[in-house]
Design an enzyme around this catalytic site. Structure first.
Site, short mmCIF file in Angstrom:
data_model
loop_
_atom_site.label_atom_id
_atom_site.label_comp_id
_atom_site.label_asym_id
_atom_site.label_seq_id
_atom_site.Cartn_x
_atom_site.Cartn_y
_atom_site.Cartn_z
CG HIS A 16 -1.90 0.95 1.57
ND1 HIS A 16 -3.71 0.82 2.21
CD2 HIS A 16 -1.89 2.10 0.45
CE1 HIS A 16 -3.76 1.93 1.56
NE2 HIS A 16 -2.93 2.91 1.03
CD GLU A 72 -4.13 -3.04 0.75
OE1 GLU A 72 -4.95 -4.15 1.04
OE2 GLU A 72 -4.00 -2.15 1.34
CG HIS A 79 -7.67 -1.93 9.05
ND1 HIS A 79 -7.83 -2.32 9.85
CD2 HIS A 79 -7.24 -1.06 7.98
CE1 HIS A 79 -7.56 -0.63 9.89
NE2 HIS A 79 -6.48 -0.16 8.65
#
Length: 239
Positions: A45, A72, A192
């Protein structure tokens, strides 16, 4: 064998590397080792401040990852330029603010439908599967389907936060979200704050889950037990 894939997020490994300004730990070697230990995907990410994964990590990783490579990020002009140069197997669109400490909410796929549809169409033309990070809200999932996304990734932060107090209440909105995804025909990821305590219960209650992306908890566990031992433990939770 599990029908749900484990993608290991390398952000925290990159954060440790960046703390000393050298290539130690070697991010590519960690990625290759995670694959060897059973990871079925690698997630990165890159944020605008590049405080962990850097944009210049992408070309090195892109050519060497043998499993699924998932990038991401918020589709800023810089992020999109990166994806045009280095197409990924999967792109997960996340609505991060520039200075966000971590991802803390999903897209409003209705309010941003036009923008997300344009981005989704371009990424799919580059050969990527497109997943959109959303809260467990059936309307947001339906919106993602309408704009052309292949998958949604459910933001599981609230589930993880509420799990110890009342896991049945914590999972309830995610069950409804999974039912909504199945009803409209969009595939399902999650991520998450999932960990060895709460992951198995999540998977048991979300049978159509195809992939989880886990970084922070998995890396913390690896500090004690090593990636070689930790990755199989996470995969066991998904069986």
């Amino acid at each position: 064998m599990s029908t749900c894939r484990l993608s290991v997020n390398l952000n925290k490994v990159a954060l440790i590397r960046n703390a000393r300004g050298a290539n130690f730990p070697n991010l590519l070697q960690v990625a290759l080792d995670c694959e060897k230990f059973g990871a079925e995907g690698i997630t990165v990410h890159p944020r605008p401040d590049q405080r962990h994964i850097r944009y210049d990590d992408i070309p090195e990783l892109r050519g060497k990852i043998a499993t699924e490579f998932n990038i991401e990020g918020n589709p800023t002009p810089e992020f999109m330029d990166l994806l045009r140069k280095y197409p990924s197997d999967q792109v997960t669109l996340v609505p991060d603010a520039a200075q966000a400490l971590t991802s803390d909410s999903g897209w409003d796929t209705l309010a941003f439908a036009s923008f997300l549809q344009e981005v989704t169409e371009e990424l799919k033309s580059l050969g990527a599967r497109v997943s959109i990070f959303v809260d467990p809200d059936p309307k947001m999932i339906e919106g993602a389907k309408k704009l052309g996304a292949d998958r949604v990734e459910l933001y599981t932060g609230p589930y993880a936060h509420e799990y110890k107090a009342d896991r049945a209440a914590a999972i309830a909105p995610y069950i409804k979200a999974a039912e909504a995804a199945a009803a409209v025909g969009i595939e399902l990821n999650a991520g998450h704050d999932l960990n060895l305590v709460n992951l198995a219960y999540f998977k048991q209650n979300i049978p159509n889950l195809l992939e989880v992306s886990i970084g922070h908890a998995l890396t913390v566990d690896a500090l004690y037990m090593g990636f070689q031992n930790v990755i199989p433990l996470y995969k066991n939770c998904l069986r």
